[in-house]
Design an enzyme around this catalytic site. Structure first.
Site, PDB file in Angstrom:
ATOM      1  N   LYS A  17     -16.548  -6.859   6.064  1.00 15.82           N
ATOM      2  CA  LYS A  17     -15.343  -7.683   6.024  1.00 15.82           C
ATOM      3  C   LYS A  17     -14.913  -8.165   7.406  1.00 15.82           C
ATOM      4  O   LYS A  17     -13.961  -8.918   7.527  1.00 15.82           O
ATOM      5  CB  LYS A  17     -14.187  -6.886   5.396  1.00 15.82           C
ATOM      6  CG  LYS A  17     -14.209  -6.852   3.877  1.00 15.82           C
ATOM      7  CD  LYS A  17     -12.900  -6.285   3.357  1.00 15.82           C
ATOM      8  CE  LYS A  17     -12.810  -6.401   1.848  1.00 15.82           C
ATOM      9  NZ  LYS A  17     -11.505  -5.891   1.336  1.00 15.82           N
TER      10      LYS A  17
ATOM     11  N   SER B 173      -3.226  -7.589   2.653  1.00 15.73           N
ATOM     12  CA  SER B 173      -3.528  -7.589   4.087  1.00 15.73           C
ATOM     13  C   SER B 173      -3.998  -8.965   4.547  1.00 15.73           C
ATOM     14  O   SER B 173      -3.641  -9.416   5.644  1.00 15.73           O
ATOM     15  CB  SER B 173      -4.599  -6.536   4.385  1.00 15.73           C
ATOM     16  OG  SER B 173      -4.144  -5.240   4.087  1.00 15.73           O
TER      17      SER B 173
ATOM     18  N   HIS C 182       0.827  -1.208   0.000  1.00 13.69           N
ATOM     19  CA  HIS C 182       0.000   0.000   0.000  1.00 13.69           C
ATOM     20  C   HIS C 182       0.865   1.263   0.000  1.00 13.69           C
ATOM     21  O   HIS C 182       0.615   2.208  -0.749  1.00 13.69           O
ATOM     22  CB  HIS C 182      -0.889   0.043   1.258  1.00 13.69           C
ATOM     23  CG  HIS C 182      -1.932  -1.020   1.319  1.00 13.69           C
ATOM     24  ND1 HIS C 182      -2.174  -1.756   2.466  1.00 13.69           N
ATOM     25  CD2 HIS C 182      -2.811  -1.477   0.397  1.00 13.69           C
ATOM     26  CE1 HIS C 182      -3.172  -2.600   2.250  1.00 13.69           C
ATOM     27  NE2 HIS C 182      -3.572  -2.460   0.997  1.00 13.69           N
TER      28      HIS C 182
ATOM     29  N   ARG D  17      -2.224  -6.183  -8.948  1.00 16.42           N
ATOM     30  CA  ARG D  17      -1.153  -7.138  -8.677  1.00 16.42           C
ATOM     31  C   ARG D  17      -1.112  -8.284  -9.673  1.00 16.42           C
ATOM     32  O   ARG D  17      -0.049  -8.794  -9.982  1.00 16.42           O
ATOM     33  CB  ARG D  17      -1.329  -7.725  -7.268  1.00 16.42           C
ATOM     34  CG  ARG D  17      -1.047  -6.777  -6.149  1.00 16.42           C
ATOM     35  CD  ARG D  17      -1.502  -7.344  -4.837  1.00 16.42           C
ATOM     36  NE  ARG D  17      -2.944  -7.631  -4.864  1.00 16.42           N
ATOM     37  CZ  ARG D  17      -3.694  -7.772  -3.789  1.00 16.42           C
ATOM     38  NH1 ARG D  17      -3.151  -7.648  -2.603  1.00 16.42           N
ATOM     39  NH2 ARG D  17      -4.983  -8.031  -3.894  1.00 16.42           N
TER      40      ARG D  17
END
Length: 371
Positions: free
Chosen positions: A224, A312, A200, A274
């Site tokens: 979440k 994460s 990040h 990514r």
């Protein structure tokens, strides 16, 4: 002044290209359209003809320059003092090559970012090659290219001209205060940041080479079930970015991302890519955000190669089994995760990482919590 280089063959220029240029002007003060002299395939039109077609197509737009060029794109970007190379992506098939090019360009010149816009849905099927193939076989390309380009294609392939009105692509409205060249450009970088990682931080620092300021928007995201509270996540991000000063702000939010961006006068939403697994979701999200608010662009940066596997979720999974996460998150974030692990307060997750891993020493309390 924020200047972007938009390179391509433009053999010929299409309405998809022009859409990207118009959208780019919402993010950058100026765009240099660089028409390459060489292509993998033999071009239909000469470089001089292609430059002329692009110039005619953008003559109504301010702050757009069209130039011929040869050589390495990133070197030319440095020569013209561009902070970014602008690219468009239509499908997953674009992703692999564009990822390789972005990483190679970054290795050659780390000060020039490659930024990506997802193509608007109405231009997803359009490429210069497909347009030429259609014209070659007598099909109408009306609405796919500017009127002048349509006539040139019809002349090249001996097609019949159709007396149709040209399709006008309206320039998107720009927010008050962003019309003058050199006006500040603000982007938002949204996420849950549960917790913030070095991946990040890399995206945020790189975004500052493209934008004047970045607002890191920390989402509430109750769905979440985050490990850390919203206040704790905001505090983590602020501490991690303390050295960047006033160019970065950190704000919590719980509404639509585009509404949050509009509230703070942002011209763009920054996202990191990514792998191809990110692409489909991010494409859907970008198109939905564009439908909700066409004045805020979604801008994508390819993640640096050393952070390709970092997320994460993966960080928390490794930490939940005692795996070492040194160098993947800021030290104070690592220490907080280690503390939760040693206290037995982290739920084990992602068995594919293997459990247990050699890493943090287990306490009697953490052993008891697993039994």
């Amino acid at each position: 002044m924020r200047v972007a280089l938009y390179p391509g063959t433009f053999d010929p220029v299409t309405n998809g290209h022009l859409s990207l240029i118009r959208r780019g002007l919402q993010v950058f003060d100026r765009i240099i359209v660089a028409v390459a002299d060489r292509t993998p395939k033999t071009p239909l039109f000469t470089q001089e003809e292609r430059v002329d077609m692009v110039r005619r197509s953008v003559e109504s737009l301010d702050n757009v320059e069209v130039v011929p060029f040869t050589g390495l794109t990133v070197k030319y970007a440095v020569e013209r003092r561009c902070s970014a190379i602008l690219r468009g992506m239509r499908a997953v098939s674009d992703f692999e090559l564009e990822f390789q090019l972005a990483l190679m360009n970054r290795r050659l010149e780390s000060g020039v970012e490659t930024v990506f816009f997802m193509t608007d849905y109405q231009w997803l099927f359009i490429s210069s090659t497909m347009v030429k193939n259609a014209a070659k076989n007598g099909a109408s390309v009306h609405g796919l290219v500017p009127e002048y380009v349509q006539r040139r294609l019809e002349d090249a392939f001996g097609g019949c001209r159709e007396p149709e009105r040209p399709v006008r692509i309206p320039s998107p409205a720009r927010k008050t205060g962003q019309d003058e060249a050199g006006s500040p450009r603000t982007a938002i970088y949204p996420g849950t940041f549960d917790p913030i990682t070095n991946g990040h931080l890399s995206v945020i620092r790189r975004a500052l080479t493209v934008f004047d300021s970045v607002i890191v928007a920390v989402a509430e995201n109750a769905g979440k079930n985050p490990l850390f509270s919203l206040d704790r996540r905001v505090a983590f991000v602020r501490e991690a970015l303390a050295d960047l000063g006033d160019r970065v702000q950190v704000r919590p939010y719980g509404n639509l991302t585009v509404d949050f961006g509009r509230e703070y006068g942002a011209c763009a939403i920054v996202r990191g890519l990514r792998a191809t697994g990110d692409f489909e979701y991010e494409f859907q999200l970008a198109l939905m955000n564009r439908r909700l608010n066409r004045t805020i662009q979604s801008v994508f940066l390819m993640t640096d190669y050393q952070w390709l596997y970092v997320s994460s979720s993966i960080i928390k999974a490794a930490a939940s089994h005692g795996g070492s996460i040194d160098g993947l998150v800021p030290d104070f974030v690592r220490d907080s995760l280690v503390e939760l692990y040693t206290q037995g307060r982290m739920h084990h997750s992602t068995p594919c990482l293997g459990a247990p891993l050699q890493g943090f020493p287990r306490t009697e309390q953490s052993r008891d919590s697993r039994s």
